[in-house]
Design a protein around this motif. Structure first.
Motif, PDB file in Angstrom:
ATOM      1  N   ALA A  62      -0.067   2.198  -8.465  1.00 47.71           N
ATOM      2  CA  ALA A  62      -0.600   0.873  -8.170  1.00 47.71           C
ATOM      3  C   ALA A  62      -1.446   0.350  -9.327  1.00 47.71           C
ATOM      4  CB  ALA A  62      -1.431   0.933  -6.885  1.00 47.71           C
ATOM      5  N   ASN A  63      -2.284   1.216  -9.891  1.00 46.78           N
ATOM      6  CA  ASN A  63      -3.091   0.814 -11.050  1.00 46.78           C
ATOM      7  C   ASN A  63      -2.210   0.417 -12.217  1.00 46.78           C
ATOM      8  OD1 ASN A  63      -5.451   1.321  -9.635  1.00 46.78           O
ATOM      9  ND2 ASN A  63      -5.703   3.389 -10.473  1.00 46.78           N
TER      10      ASN A  63
ATOM     11  N   GLY B  65       0.804  -1.230   0.000  1.00 50.06           N
ATOM     12  CA  GLY B  65       0.000   0.000   0.000  1.00 50.06           C
ATOM     13  C   GLY B  65       0.826   1.264   0.000  1.00 50.06           C
TER      14      GLY B  65
ATOM     15  N   SER C  96       1.443   5.081  -4.846  1.00 53.26           N
ATOM     16  CA  SER C  96       0.308   5.986  -5.111  1.00 53.26           C
ATOM     17  C   SER C  96      -0.752   5.207  -5.881  1.00 53.26           C
ATOM     18  CB  SER C  96       0.773   7.203  -5.928  1.00 53.26           C
ATOM     19  OG  SER C  96       1.163   6.790  -7.224  1.00 53.26           O
ATOM     20  N   GLN C  97      -1.976   5.716  -5.892  1.00 51.36           N
ATOM     21  CA  GLN C  97      -3.065   5.025  -6.583  1.00 51.36           C
ATOM     22  C   GLN C  97      -2.763   4.866  -8.061  1.00 51.36           C
ATOM     23  OE1 GLN C  97      -5.872   3.727  -4.942  1.00 51.36           O
ATOM     24  NE2 GLN C  97      -6.051   2.674  -6.901  1.00 51.36           N
TER      25      GLN C  97
ATOM     26  N   GLU D  12       8.341   3.700  -7.309  1.00 51.77           N
ATOM     27  CA  GLU D  12       7.063   3.521  -7.989  1.00 51.77           C
ATOM     28  C   GLU D  12       7.260   2.999  -9.410  1.00 51.77           C
ATOM     29  OE1 GLU D  12       3.979   6.684  -5.970  1.00 51.77           O
ATOM     30  OE2 GLU D  12       5.293   7.430  -7.564  1.00 51.77           O
TER      31      GLU D  12
END
Length: 650
Positions: free
Chosen positions: A32-33, A25, A28-29, A149
């Motif tokens: 992650a996507n 987690g 960042s969103q 990331e």
């Protein structure tokens, strides 16, 4: 173990490791996507898939995006000047992820050969995993991918910010990216690329508009230059902005050298187009003689307006007079442009006048319009013509007071060649012939000499004329509308006007009321004039203060509507765009308010009323200058000046 002795990581263990990182987690969103998409596509983070293109293919892509690269380069250079000391690179990619332009060279610890940020490299997400360029192409919005990331471990020394570049239609064209060492990351980089992308979008749109405008200009220029008629375009000040070669030849000028000069330098001070710019009244087939009659042609002109209705100039079309002969179809004709719609006002006097004028329009009888100067007698005459069965015919106006007695006959009836010294070759038709099938408007008929009155009476009786110098009679079919500011009954008694002509003319009499007889129409007239002038001056909607109108009502208006137009136009030159006409802009001639010089009941001097209004506004606002000036519709500087002028104590 690989052939060179190094341990090669199992792809499954890499995927399991990435899955575990995804579950923490900490991404960042957006990142992650992207990771989930990469895992679904089986992107191998341990193996680089080379999809770069060669120099030839790269050159083709750059040429295909030539406008984009040219427009984007200055913005990229501006951004690079801010970040080059930190080792950042500014990158432009196309919509497929191919890098088209890269500014800056990466240095250790992540040299460009590892990050592979060079022209021709492909940074699509399906090939390079999660990265700012590839992920931005999928998400189609500004984003930042920082260090861990990144999907590929080799790219985790990078911090990257990217923003999409869209066309005016919303099509994704490219991505602007800023990449650098993750240790020098800051929050400004994303804002910089977003601003840069917006700047590139705006410049692309401007470039596109300019390209279309240039193409349109070349297209219209080709049409203009291929015209068989001359064309001259002027701006609102009368300066030439365009001229084709035919127009230049007719005027004996150079088309290129004429751009920017005033039209009067070619046509003289009496250039017809200058009247058009002043009055807004177009014309057709006016004969123009230049160079002592060596160059003659026919000229038609009309105003040019932009999409908002603002006057932006005028265009004149010049037709050569082939062989020096006057063509019947090219006789200069004045067209009636006013209708009853321009008869502004609902006073009883105006309603009565309009009713009689509408009745006259349904008849073919002669009309006599009487009224003071400036009341709008020609407007009524044109309205009658345009509402009559002769509306498709010519409307020809003759001012009997403006032409000398010796020239009036030839002006009205025309002349034959050689009839007098200076007569044109081939002769010339008079106003009566030109008006054939239409209306002849004889303005200021009361000033016509008695000798000419006899000949006019014969024309009305016989319905035919003879040109000066000829014995041949020419049949005519015209409708006569005459007008005068004089009292013709009195002129008949004094012997200056023929009684028999008076009765011939006074079949349908119309009396034009003076402005002081229809003062209730003053607000509507003022608003109509202000609206027309604001469009002509390009000042936008202009208001009228109550003090301005009150001052107008207190005046006698000896010049009637014409004087009102003059006063309002003078005030319109003082008002700011979008402003309001105020009492201080009202400049009236110092005439008495009544013939006796005494005060008219209920009317007070304008200065006295102005002082009262300023004092009252200050009382209501309790001395607050801003509030008082707002109530009066004037500026603070003006109210301070009025306080000083009238010695008002606050």
């Amino acid at each position: 173990m690989s052939a060179n002795g190094m341990i090669k990581e199992d792809p499954m263990s890499s995927r399991e490791k990435l899955n575990r990182e995804l579950q923490t987690g900490q991404l960042s969103q957006i990142a992650a996507n992207s990771w989930r998409r990469c895992l679904q596509l089986n992107v191998d983070p341990s193996r680089h898939v080379r999809a770069d293109i060669g120099s030839l293919e790269l050159q083709k892509r750059i040429e295909a995006h030539d406008d984009l690269v040219k427009v984007a380069t200055p913005t990229m250079e501006n951004i690079y000047n801010f970040v080059n000391n930190a080792g950042f690179q500014v990158v432009l990619s196309d919509s497929h992820g191919y890098l088209l332009k890269v500014l800056g060279e990466r240095t250790a610890p992540c040299p460009s050969r590892l990050a592979q940020l060079y022209p021709g490299a492909n940074w699509n997400e399906s090939l390079r995993g999660t990265n700012a360029i590839g992920t931005c192409l999928v998400e189609k919005k500004p984003l930042k991918i920082h260090a861990a990331e990144h999907f590929f471990e080799d790219n985790r020394t990078l911090t990257c910010s990217a923003a999409p570049i869209f066309s005016a239609e919303g099509e994704l064209l490219a991505v602007l990216n800023l990449s650098g060492d993750h240790r020098y990351a800051n929050d400004l980089t994303l804002g910089m690329v977003v601003a840069g992308a917006n700047a590139i979008e705006n410049q692309l749109q401007l470039h596109r508009v300019n390209t279309k405008l240039y193409a349109s200009y070349k297209y219209s220029d080709t049409i203009i230059q291929s015209m068989s008629e001359g064309l001259v375009i002027v701006d609102p000040n009368g300066r030439i902005t365009k001229m084709n070669q035919v127009g230049a030849r007719l005027l004996g000028a150079s088309a290129r050298d004429s751009i920017g000069i005033h039209i009067s330098e070619l046509f003289g001070e009496e250039a017809p187009v200058l009247d058009l710019l002043r009055t807004g009244i177009g014309y057709e087939n006016k004969e123009v003689c230049l160079g002592g009659g060596q160059r003659t042609f026919y000229c038609s002109a009309t105003l040019l307006h932009d999409d908002y209705g603002q006057m932006i100039g005028a265009v004149s079309v010049l037709r050569p007079n082939k062989g020096g002969k006057r063509l019947r179809g090219l006789i200069p004709v004045q067209q009636a442009r006013y209708s009853f719609d321009e008869m502004i006002g609902n006073s009883e006097a105006m309603k009565k006048t309009r009713k009689i004028a509408e009745m006259a329009a349904r008849s073919l009888s002669t009309v006599l319009i009487q009224g003071e100067s400036g009341t709008g007698k020609e407007l009524i005459a044109q309205g009658i013509h345009n509402a009559s069965s002769r509306h498709s015919g010519p409307f020809v106006a003759v001012n009997c007071a403006a032409i000398t007695e010796t020239l009036l006959e030839s002006e009205l009836f025309g002349y034959e060649e050689g009839s007098f010294t200076g007569a044109k070759k081939g002769g010339q038709p008079g106003k009566v012939e030109i008006a054939n099938g239409g209306t002849l408007f004889l303005d200021e008929i009361g000033d016509m000499p008695l000798q000419m009155q006899v000949k006019l009476l014969r024309m009305l009786q016989e319905r035919c004329i003879c040109r000066v110098g000829s014995t041949e009679e020419v049949a005519i079919d015209i409708r006569i509308i005459a007008a005068t500011h004089q009292n013709l009954k009195q002129a008949v008694q004094e012997g200056t006007f023929r009684k028999d002509l008076y009765y011939r003319l006074n079949v349908l009499p119309i009396n034009m009321p003076s402005l002081r007889e229809r003062m209730e129409d003053l607000p509507a007239l003022s608003e109509f004039m202000v609206k027309n002038l604001s469009e002509r001056f390009g000042k936008g909607p202009i208001g009228i203060s109550s003090l301005f109108l009150r001052g107008c009502r207190a005046y006698d208006w000896p010049g009637n509507i014409r004087e009102l137009e003059n006063v309002i136009e003078r005030a319109m030159n003082m008002v700011e765009p979008g402003g309001k006409l105020t009492a201080e802009m009202l400049e009236l001639d110092p005439v008495a308010l009544s013939p006796s010089g005494e005060m008219v009941e209920g009317v007070r001097p304008l200065k006295e009323m102005e002082m009262e209004m300023v004092t009252r506004a200050l009382d209501i606002s309790r001395g607050n200058i801003v509030h008082a000036s707002s109530l009066l519709g004037i500026s603070r500087n003006t109210i301070y000046r009025k306080i000083k002028e009238y010695d008002i104590v606050i």
